[in-house]
Scaffold this motif. Structure first.
Motif, PDB file in Angstrom:
ATOM      1  N   PHE A  43      -3.329  -1.722   9.199  1.00  0.00           N
ATOM      2  CA  PHE A  43      -4.789  -1.700   9.309  1.00  0.00           C
ATOM      3  C   PHE A  43      -5.431  -1.426   7.947  1.00  0.00           C
ATOM      4  O   PHE A  43      -6.437  -0.710   7.842  1.00  0.00           O
ATOM      5  N   ARG A  44      -4.875  -1.982   6.906  1.00  0.00           N
ATOM      6  CA  ARG A  44      -5.374  -1.737   5.557  1.00  0.00           C
ATOM      7  C   ARG A  44      -6.796  -2.259   5.351  1.00  0.00           C
ATOM      8  O   ARG A  44      -7.522  -1.786   4.480  1.00  0.00           O
ATOM      9  N   LYS A  45      -7.198  -3.246   6.150  1.00  0.00           N
ATOM     10  CA  LYS A  45      -8.524  -3.840   5.975  1.00  0.00           C
ATOM     11  C   LYS A  45      -9.628  -3.021   6.637  1.00  0.00           C
ATOM     12  O   LYS A  45     -10.811  -3.281   6.430  1.00  0.00           O
ATOM     13  N   THR A  56      -3.657  -7.818  15.798  1.00  0.00           N
ATOM     14  CA  THR A  56      -3.188  -8.268  14.488  1.00  0.00           C
ATOM     15  C   THR A  56      -2.263  -7.232  13.858  1.00  0.00           C
ATOM     16  O   THR A  56      -1.245  -7.564  13.258  1.00  0.00           O
ATOM     17  N   GLY A  57      -2.638  -5.964  14.000  1.00  0.00           N
ATOM     18  CA  GLY A  57      -1.796  -4.906  13.453  1.00  0.00           C
ATOM     19  C   GLY A  57      -0.429  -4.855  14.127  1.00  0.00           C
ATOM     20  O   GLY A  57       0.601  -4.653  13.462  1.00  0.00           O
ATOM     21  N   ALA A  72      -6.939   5.034  18.856  1.00  0.00           N
ATOM     22  CA  ALA A  72      -8.089   4.614  18.047  1.00  0.00           C
ATOM     23  C   ALA A  72      -8.842   3.476  18.712  1.00  0.00           C
ATOM     24  O   ALA A  72     -10.090   3.440  18.700  1.00  0.00           O
ATOM     25  N   CYS A  73      -8.106   2.555  19.321  1.00  0.00           N
ATOM     26  CA  CYS A  73      -8.767   1.444  20.017  1.00  0.00           C
ATOM     27  C   CYS A  73      -9.526   1.944  21.232  1.00  0.00           C
ATOM     28  O   CYS A  73     -10.637   1.487  21.519  1.00  0.00           O
ATOM     29  N   ALA A  74      -8.949   2.892  21.952  1.00  0.00           N
ATOM     30  CA  ALA A  74      -9.612   3.424  23.141  1.00  0.00           C
ATOM     31  C   ALA A  74     -10.899   4.157  22.783  1.00  0.00           C
ATOM     32  O   ALA A  74     -11.858   4.177  23.582  1.00  0.00           O
ATOM     33  N   HIS A  75     -10.944   4.746  21.576  1.00  0.00           N
ATOM     34  CA  HIS A  75     -12.135   5.489  21.157  1.00  0.00           C
ATOM     35  C   HIS A  75     -13.079   4.647  20.316  1.00  0.00           C
ATOM     36  O   HIS A  75     -14.032   5.160  19.724  1.00  0.00           O
ATOM     37  N   GLY A  76     -12.831   3.365  20.222  1.00  0.00           N
ATOM     38  CA  GLY A  76     -13.735   2.471  19.532  1.00  0.00           C
ATOM     39  C   GLY A  76     -13.594   2.465  18.030  1.00  0.00           C
ATOM     40  O   GLY A  76     -14.433   1.867  17.334  1.00  0.00           O
ATOM     41  N   ARG A  77     -12.601   3.134  17.472  1.00  0.00           N
ATOM     42  CA  ARG A  77     -12.412   3.166  16.028  1.00  0.00           C
ATOM     43  C   ARG A  77     -11.556   2.002  15.535  1.00  0.00           C
ATOM     44  O   ARG A  77     -11.330   1.857  14.334  1.00  0.00           O
ATOM     45  N   LEU A  78     -11.041   1.206  16.486  1.00  0.00           N
ATOM     46  CA  LEU A  78     -10.206   0.058  16.120  1.00  0.00           C
ATOM     47  C   LEU A  78     -10.530  -1.082  17.070  1.00  0.00           C
ATOM     48  O   LEU A  78     -10.474  -0.924  18.304  1.00  0.00           O
ATOM     49  N   LEU A 111      -5.276   6.910  10.764  1.00  0.00           N
ATOM     50  CA  LEU A 111      -5.249   6.920  12.230  1.00  0.00           C
ATOM     51  C   LEU A 111      -4.278   7.943  12.787  1.00  0.00           C
ATOM     52  O   LEU A 111      -4.325   8.268  13.967  1.00  0.00           O
ATOM     53  N   THR A 112      -3.390   8.470  11.944  1.00  0.00           N
ATOM     54  CA  THR A 112      -2.422   9.451  12.440  1.00  0.00           C
ATOM     55  C   THR A 112      -3.085  10.739  12.861  1.00  0.00           C
ATOM     56  O   THR A 112      -2.515  11.521  13.603  1.00  0.00           O
ATOM     57  N   SER A 113      -4.298  10.980  12.411  1.00  0.00           N
ATOM     58  CA  SER A 113      -4.968  12.236  12.754  1.00  0.00           C
ATOM     59  C   SER A 113      -5.217  12.355  14.244  1.00  0.00           C
ATOM     60  O   SER A 113      -5.317  13.442  14.781  1.00  0.00           O
ATOM     61  N   THR A 114      -5.286  11.247  14.921  1.00  0.00           N
ATOM     62  CA  THR A 114      -5.519  11.284  16.365  1.00  0.00           C
ATOM     63  C   THR A 114      -4.312  11.796  17.109  1.00  0.00           C
ATOM     64  O   THR A 114      -4.432  12.277  18.223  1.00  0.00           O
TER      65      THR A 114
END
Length: 1259
Positions: free
Chosen positions: A751-753, A817-818, A804-810, A761-764
Motif C-alpha cells: 500500500f505504498r501509494k 490490489t495489495g 483498515a478496509c473495514a474502518h474506511g482507511r483502505l 497499517l500495523t497500528s491497528t
C-alpha cells in the motif's frame, strides 16, 4: 460268518483297543489275510453310515478322544483342536483315504501318485511269521479272487461314502478345513479313476461317477444355503438367483451388478477430492466384492468393468469447461487404472496357483477356476466388447491415437514390420484406407503393454478391417522416440517431439529417466520437460512408471562426494521447478491421486518446501529463456502443490463440527506422512507387492526412509500457526521483532501509494506506532528474507489490511490490489490469504459489504440469470425448495473477508502461469461461499461468469450445490430422486429408460438449446455429498428410501398385473417365479444403489454406523404393515428382508472387502460379531422386534445365505458361540442346511458342531 449288529464304537474298540495290533495289521496285511479285510469292510459298510446313535452316547467324547490318540489324527491333519466332532470328521476322512490308498496299492498305482506313498499304514508288509499253510492260502485261486473282490469292494465303499448324504457332508467339512490333505486325496482319486482296472470293471460305480461325486461336493452343503423359506421366494433365490437374478452381462441387465463401479468412477472424478488411497487398490477391492456378491463369472465382471469405464469417458464428451479434472483424467481411469486393476486380479489368481504348486505338488487350489481362467475370461470379455459400438467411439482429442492403434494392428496382420517411430509421425494421409480406430484398440494396447494379452489379439475376428489399403511408402527415418532409442542427441526439435508424443514402452521412459539422473544440467531439464509432457498425461501404457519416475526425481539422493554446507537440493532448483510446474495442472494432480502416489508425492515435496523456504531469494538461477528463477518461486510452486494434496481448501467449520465433521477432514500433512510411512514400511511383504515389484522398473530409485513432521521444523511451525489462525484471532504483534519489521515492510510494499500521515497499517493490530514508510529500495531489501519468514508475518498483514478496509482507511480496490501484490511477491502467501480470510468469514465478526460496482465488483449483470438456472437445475432433479429466494430486491452483499477473497481471484489472468494458483484458491473460495448464507454462492458464480463466460455452466452447476449444504431436506429429496431413477419407478420422462443412464445421465452442460440441460440426480449427488455437514442421518434416510422402493416395485401396476394373469396359467408357478425374479432384479438395483451411496458418502465409518446402530434400530421399531393386504403384502415383506440383506452385505464388502487382505478388514470382526450377536439374540427371543416376521425371516436367512455363499472368510471373524447360537436359531426355522453351512465355515471348533449337526439331522 454271521455279522452281528454291533455299534461302530465297539467295533473300533474291539479291533483297535481291546486287541492292540489287530487293526494296525488288517489293512497293511490285507493280501495275506483277505478274509479279515473283507470282514472289516463288511462291518464298515453296515455301521459306518449310522452314526447318530454314537454322538448321543454317554462315552462319545472319550471314544473319539481315544480314536484320535490311537490314530494320531491331530498330528496327521495338523489340527490341534480336540473337539469330538472334529475328530469324527478326521476319522471318517481317514477311513476313506485309507481305503483309497489300499486300492491304489493293490493295483500298483500308488507309485503314479505325486506323493508316491501313503501317509497311512496301508502298504502291504512282509509277515514276521509266515506258515506253509498261509503260503498255500496265498497261492490259492480263492485267495486271488478274494483279494480282487476286496479291491473292488473298497472302491465301491469309497463311492458310498461320497454319495451318502451324511458322510458326504462330513467329507465336505474335511475338504473345507483340511484343504492341503484334501488336495492330495483328490490327486490320488484321479489316478484311481484314470488307471484302475477294478474301477472300470465295477458294477455299481464308474470312474466318471466317482469323479462327479467329488466335483459336485461343493453343492452338498451349499445347494440350499441360498434360500429364504417361503415357497415362491425359495424358487427364485434357492436356485441361485439371489446373486444372479439380474441375468447375464450381455445386454442391458447388468446395470444392477455394476452400478457401484459407475458411481465409484464418477465420484473419483471430483476434483475437490484428492485421495490418499489410490483408485487401483479401491477399485480392485470393489470389483472383487461385486464378483463375489453377485456370483458372476470373471468374464461378466471384466465386461461390466470395461463398460462402466467406457461410460465414464462418454459422459465426459462435450462437457462444460471448468477448472476441474477433464477428459485426460477419465482416459487415465479407462486406459491405465482399469488395466492395472485387471492385472492385479489376473496375477493374483495365477500367483496363488503357482504358490499352491510350489508348496506341495499335490496341493489343489480349492474351489477356484482352472489355471489362467481369469486371463481367459479377460480375453473373452474384450472380444465381446466389440459389440458395444456406441461406447467405443473415441472422443475427438484421441481419435488420431485410436487410429494409430488400429493401423498398428493392420500392419501386424499384413506382415509389414515398422518401428514405433512410424506410428508416432503418422498423419491422416499415411493411415491405411478404411482404418477407423476406436476405444477398444486403445484398451487392447494398454493390456498388451502390461502383458495381459499378446499380439495374437490383432487377429481376432473383426478387430481390424481386413480390406484396409496398406501404404507401402514407409519413411526410412523419423524423429521421435525411436530416434532417441537409437542414440540421437536431445536436439530442440527432438525434445519438442518427445514432449508432444507419449512414450510407448517402459524402455523409452527409462531412457529419459536415465538422462534425467545422469545427463548434463541442460539434458536433465529437457528430460524433466519430456517426462511431464504427453507421457504423463496420455502415456496410458506406461503412466504408472512415469509418475514414479517423476516422484523419484523430486527426491534425489545426496551425492557420495557432496561436502557443501547447504542442502544438496539447492543446486537442483531449475530442475525441480520444471517438474513442479509440469505436474501442477489439475488433471496431473488427479492422475497422481488415482495412482495412489499422493502420500509419496507429499513426502518428496516437504523437504523441498523446508529447504527452499529457508533460503533467501538471493539464491537464483538464470534460465535459458533469460528469465530469473528465485528460491521463492521454487518454494511457492512446491508449497502450493503440497497444499492441494490435503484438505487445505475446505473452510474452517470442518475443524469445529465434532461428530458432524464431513468424512475426509482427517486428510492432513501428518496423515499423509502416516499413510506414506505405512505403505513404505509394509511394501514387499505381501504377495500383491511381489506382483507390483515384477512390473516396476528396475532402474527406479525411491527412498524407503520414514519421515515425520518433526523433520521439517519450519513447515511444522507454519502449520501450527495455520491451525491457530483458524482457531482464534491473532494476538498482538510485538514491536521491534523481526516479524514486526517484515509486516511493516510488506504493508509498505502493498500500500505504498496510499500511506496516510506516515502511519503504518500495523497500528491497528499491534497497538504500536511505526516509522514512516521507507523507500522502495529499503522495503525491497527488508523483504529479501526466506519465504517462511514472510509466511509468518502474512496473517498480521492481512489482519491490518482487512481492519483498515473495514474502518474506511483502505479502499476495497486498493485492498484487492495489495493482496495481489503480496501474492505476486510470494505466491505461497495465497495459502495464508485463503486460511485467514476463511477463518474470519466463519467467525462472523465482519459486516457485510455491498457489491455495488463502485467499491466492490457487482454481480447484477447476470445474478438473476444464475439464480434462475440454479433453480432450474435443482427442480429438474426432482428437488423442490420453496424457500429459495430468486431475484430479491435487496442489494447483493458478501461478508467483507469473502468479498476481499473473490475480488483477489478475479484479478488473475487465466493463463498457464496463473492456473496452478487458481486451482488452489478457486476450490477454497467455492467451499467458503457454500458455507455462507444464500445468495453468497450465486453472487460469486455471477462475478466469475462475467470474467470467464466459457465457465458459466460449470459455475452455475457448482453454485447449485450450496442449496444442499444448508438444507437437509433438499439432500433427502435428491436421494429420493436417485432411487426413483430405478427402472419402472419414475413418473418423469427423463428417467424413462431407467438404470445407469437415468441415474448418471451425461454429466452437465449446455447440451440443449436455450440453456443448460437437466443434470442427472446421481451426478448432482456425487458433487454434493462432500458438502453435507452431517452425513450421519443418511443411513436412516437411505434405508427408508430402499424400503419405499421395494414397496413401489412390488406394488407397481405391471408387476401386480403379471402376477394376476399368471395365477391361472398352466405353468403359473414357473412364470410367477420369472416375474418375481424380475422384481428381485429391480430390488437388487435399489439395494446396490443404497449401498453405494452409503459407502461413497461416509466410507467405513458410515457403513459401521449403519450395521451397528441404524439397522438394529430399524428392526426394533414398529413399522406400518402394507395396506394392500393379500399376497402382495407378504411379498413386500419378503422382498424388504431380501433387499436389506443384499444391501447390508454389499455395504460390508465395499467397506471391508470379501477377504482379509485390506487394512479395513481388521475392523470387521467387532462390527460383524456384534451384528450376528443381535441376530442370534433376536432369534432366541431375547430381543423383541417391531418389524414383520416375514421381513425378519427373509433378512436373516438372506444375510446368512449371502455370507455363506459369497463372503466365506467373514464367518471366521465371528465367535464360535455366536455361530452356534445363530445356527440353532436357523434350525428352529427348519433352515438346517443353512445352519450346517454356517458352522462349516467357522473354523475347527465350529466344524465340530457342524459335523454333529449333520449326523443329528441325518439323511
Amino acid at each position: 460268518m454271521i455279522l452281528v449288529e454291533v455299534p461302530i464304537d465297539l467295533i473300533f474298540l474291539r479291533l483297535k483297543l481291546t486287541t492292540p495290533g489287530v487293526y494296525d495289521r488288517v489293512i497293511p496285511n490285507r493280501k495275506f489275510h483277505p478274509a479279515a479285510y473283507r470282514l472289516y469292510m463288511e462291518l464298515l459298510r453296515r455301521h459306518a453310515f449310522s452314526l447318530k446313535c454314537q454322538i448321543n452316547g454317554p462315552n462319545y467324547q472319550k471314544i473319539m478322544k481315544s480314536v484320535g490318540d490311537v490314530l494320531h489324527l491331530s498330528q496327521i491333519f495338523g489340527v490341534q483342536v480336540s473337539e469330538p466332532g472334529l475328530l469324527l470328521v478326521e476319522f471318517v476322512f481317514s477311513i476313506v483315504w485309507q481305503l483309497l490308498d489300499a486300492s491304489l496299492d493293490d493295483e500298483g498305482l500308488l507309485e503314479l501318485t505325486p506323493e508316491k506313498r501313503s501317509i497311512w499304514p496301508t502298504v502291504t508288509q512282509d509277515m514276521e511269521i509266515d506258515s506253509v499253510d498261509n503260503f498255500n492260502e496265498k497261492r490259492s485261486e480263492h485267495h486271488d479272487v478274494l483279494c480282487k473282490g476286496n479291491t473292488t469292494m473298497a472302491i465301491e465303499i469309497i463311492g458310498e461314502f461320497l454319495q451318502n448324504k451324511v458322510t458326504s457332508r462330513i467329507l465336505f467339512l474335511a475338504r473345507r478345513n483340511m484343504s492341503s490333505h484334501w488336495g492330495t486325496f483328490i490327486q490320488q482319486l484321479r489316478v484311481l479313476a484314470a488307471k484302475s482296472v477294478a474301477l472300470r470293471n465295477a458294477r455299481h460305480i464308474t470312474p466318471e461317477a466317482l469323479l462327479n461325486l467329488t466335483s459336485d461336493m461343493h453343492k452338498v452343503v451349499s445347494r440350499k444355503c441360498k434360500t429364504i423359506s417361503q415357497q415362491e421366494f425359495n424358487a427364485v433365490i434357492g436356485s441361485g438367483s439371489l446373486t444372479t437374478s439380474s441375468g447375464q452381462c450381455h445386454g442391458t441387465s447388468p446395470s444392477a451388478h455394476w452400478l457401484p463401479i459407475d458411481l465409484f468412477l464418477e465420484d473419483a472424478m471430483d476434483g475437490s477430492q484428492v485421495a490418499a488411497t489410490g483408485a487401483v487398490e479401491s477399485l480392485t477391492g470393489l470389483v472383487k466384492a461385486l464378483q463375489a456378491v453377485n456370483g458372476t463369472t470373471w468374464h461378466d465382471t471384466f465386461l461390466g468393468l470395461w463398460i462402466a469405464a467406457l461410460r465414464l469417458v462418454q459422459r465426459e464428451r462435450d462437457i462444460s469447461e471448468g477448472p476441474v479434472p477433464r477428459l485426460d483424467t477419465c482416459l487415465c481411469m479407462l486406459l491405465s487404472i482399469t488395466p492395472l486393476v485387471v492385472a492385479n486380479i489376473v496375477e493374483e489368481e495365477e500367483s496363488e496357483l503357482i504358490d499352491g504348486c510350489d508348496c506341495s505338488p499335490t496341493n489343489q487350489i480349492k474351489e477356484k477356476q482352472s489355471p489362467g481362467r481369469c486371463r481367459q475370461d479377460l480375453i473373452s470379455s474384450l472380444q465381446m466388447l466389440g459389440d458395444y459400438e456406441a461406447l467405443l467411439t473415441p472422443p475427438q482429442p484421441v481419435r488420431s491415437v485410436a487410429n494409430q492403434a488400429a493401423a498398428k494392428a493392420i500392419m501386424f496382420v499384413s506382415g509389414l514390420t515398422v518401428g514405433n517411430g512410424y506410428y508416432e509421425c503418422m498423419s491422416i494421409n499415411d493411415m491405411p484406407m478404411n482404418c477407423s480406430g476406436n476405444m477398444r484398440h486403445l484398451i487392447l494396447e494398454a493390456c498388451i503393454a502390461r502383458n495381459l494379452l499378446d499380439t495374437s489379439a490383432y487377429v481376432w475376428p473383426g478387430y481390424v478391417n481386413a480390406r484396409a489399403n496398406i501404404p507401402r511408402n514407409v519413411p526410412v527415418q523419423v524423429i521421435g522416440w525411436s530416434s532417441l532409442m537409437k542414440g540421437s542427441p536431445l536436439t530442440p526439435t527432438l525434445i519438442n517431439t518427445l514432449i508432444a508424443t507419449p512414450a510407448s514402452s517402459l524402455a523409452e521412459i527409462e531412457k529419459i529417466y536415465e538422462i534425467a539422473t545422469k545427463g548434463s544440467d541442460d539434458e536433465k531439464i529437457s528430460a524433466a520437460s519430456i517426462l511431464c509432457g504427453a507421457s504423463l498425461v496420455r502415456g496410458w501404457n506406461i503412466q504408472e512408471h512415469t509418475i514414479l519416475f517423476i516422484t523419484s526425481l523430486l527426491s534425489p539422493p545426496v551425492p557420495a562426494d557432496y561436502s557443501g554446507s547447504e542442502s544438496h537440493l539447492i543446486s537442483y532448483g531449475p530442475f525441480f521447478n520444471i517438474l513442479l510446474v509440469g505436474i501442477s495442472p489439475v488433471d496431473c494432480v488427479q492422475i497422481f491421486s488415482l495412482h495412489g502416489l499422493v502420500p509419496l508425492l507429499a513426502g518428496t515435496l516437504m523437504p523441498l518446501c523446508e529447504v527452499f523456504g529457508s533460503t533467501s531469494p538471493n539464491v537464483s538461477w538464470t534460465l535459458p529463456t533469460g528469465e530469473e528463477l528465485t528460491s521463492h518461486a521454487v518454494f511457492s510452486n512446491a508449497f502450493t502443490l503440497l497444499l492441494r494434496l490435503w484438505r487445505f481448501n475446505h473452510p474452517p467449520f470442518e475443524n469445529a463440527m465434532g461428530d458432524a465433521t464431513p468424512v475426509g477432514s482427517q486428510l492432513t500433512p501428518e496423515y499423509l506422512l502416516l499413510v506414506r510411512n505405512s505403505k513404505l514400511s509394509d511394501f514387499g511383504k505381501s504377495p500383491k507387492d511381489h506382483m507390483k515389484l515384477k512390473r516396476m522398473s528396475k532402474n527406479l530409485n525411491i527412498s524407503l526412509e520414514l519421515i515425520f513432521m518433526d523433520s521439517f521444523p519450519k513447515l511444522k511451525s507454519w502449520y501450527r500457526q495455520h491451525q491457530e489462525c483458524i482457531a482464534s484471532t491473532l494476538t498482538g504483534l510485538v514491536q521491534g521483532t523481526t516479524v514486526h519489521q517484515i509486516v511493516d515492510a510488506l504493508l509498505n510494499m502493498m500500500f505504498r501509494k496510499i500511506s496516510r500521515g506516515g502511519q503504518s497499517l500495523t497500528s491497528t493490530t499491534s497497538g504500536s506506532s511505526s516509522s514512516p514508510a521507507s523507500g522502495a529500495e529499503d522495503v525491497s531489501m527488508r523483504l529479501k528474507v526466506p519465504a517462511w519468514d514472510i509466511l509468518e508475518g502474512a496473517p498480521y498483514v492481512l489482519d491490518a489490511a482487512l481492519t483498515a478496509c473495514a474502518h474506511g482507511r483502505l479502499l476495497p480496490r486498493d485492498l484487492a490490489t495489495g493482496l495481489k501484490d503480496l501474492a505476486d511477491l510470494l505466491p505461497a502467501t495465497l495459502a495464508t490469504i485463503v486460511s485467514y480470510l476463511s477463518a474470519e468469514v466463519t467467525r462472523g465478526i465482519w459486516k457485510p459489504v455491498f457489491m455495488n460496482g463502485t467499491d466492490w465488483p457487482s454481480p447484477s449483470a447476470n445474478l438473476f440469470m444464475v439464480e434462475q438456472q440454479i433453480k432450474k437445475i435443482i427442480a429438474a432433479t426432482g428437488v423442490d425448495i420453496p424457500s429459495l429466494a430468486i431475484g430479491g430486491s435487496s442489494p447483493a452483499m458478501l461478508p467483507l473477508p469473502l468479498a476481499a477473497l473473490v475480488s483477489l481471484t478475479i484479478t488473475y489472468k487465466l493463463d498457464k502461469a496463473s492456473e496452478r494458483f487458481i486451482v488452489l484458491i478457486g476450490p477454497a473460495l467455492s467451499s467458503l461461499a457454500e458455507s455462507c448464507p444464500w445468495p453468497c454462492m450465486p453472487i460469486i458464480a455471477s462475478l466469475w461468469a462475467q470474467k470467464v463466460k466459457r465457465w458459466s455452466d460449470f459455475l452455475v452447476f457448482s453454485a447449485s450445490r450450496t442449496v444442499f449444504h444448508h438444507n437437509i431436506d433438499a439432500v433427502v429429496q435428491l436421494l429420493r430422486s436417485c432411487f426413483t431413477s430405478i427402472p419402472g419407478l419414475s413418473p418423469s420422462t427423463i428417467y424413462s429408460n431407467g438404470g445407469v443412464g437415468a441415474l448418471l445421465g451425461h454429466g452437465f452442460g449446455s447440451h440443449f438449446s436455450g440453456g443448460m440441460s437437466a443434470v442427472a440426480p446421481g451426478i448432482l449427488y456425487l458433487r454434493v455429498h462432500r458438502s453435507v455437514r452431517n452425513i450421519m442421518f443418511m443411513t436412516e434416510e437411505i434405508v427408508s428410501l430402499l424400503m419405499s422402493s421395494v414397496r413401489d416395485i412390488a406394488n407397481s401396476g405391471l408387476f401386480r398385473e403379471n402376477l394376476e394373469k399368471l395365477k391361472k396359467a398352466k405353468f403359473g408357478l414357473r412364470y410367477r417365479q420369472v416375474s418375481l425374479g424380475a422384481a428381485t432384479t429391480r430390488v437388487q438395483f435399489a439395494a446396490s444403489l443404497g449401498a453405494s451411496l452409503v459407502w461413497l458418502s461416509g466410507g467405513l465409518s458410515l457403513v459401521q454406523l449403519l450395521i451397528q446402530e441404524t439397522l438394529p434400530s430399524w428392526f426394533l421399531s414398529a413399522h406400518t404393515p402394507d395396506q394392500d393386504g393379500g399376497e402382495p403384502g407378504g411379498l413386500v415383506a419378503m422382498l424388504s428382508g431380501y433387499a436389506l440383506a443384499y444391501f447390508v452385505v454389499l455395504c460390508g464388502t465395499l467397506a471391508w472387502g470379501v477377504d482379509s487382505s485390506s487394512p479395513t478388514s481388521k475392523r470387521r470382526p467387532k462390527v460383524l460379531g456384534a451384528h450376528l450377536e443381535f441376530l442370534a439374540s433376536a432369534i432366541d427371543g431375547k430381543i423383541s422386534l417391531g418389524c414383520e416376521y416375514a421381513t425378519w425371516h427373509a433378512y436373516v436367512t438372506g444375510f446368512v445365505s449371502l455370507m455363506v455363499g459369497c463372503t466365506k472368510k467373514w464367518v471366521l471373524d465371528v465367535n464360535v458361540d455366536v455361530l452356534r447360537r445363530l445356527s440353532n436359531g436357523l434350525r428352529q426355522w427348519n433352515e438346517e442346511e443353512l445352519a450346517i453351512a454356517l458352522l462349516g465355515l467357522g473354523g475347527a471348533e465350529a466344524t465340530a458342531s457342524a459335523a454333529e449337526l449333520i449326523i443329528e439331522i441325518g439323511p
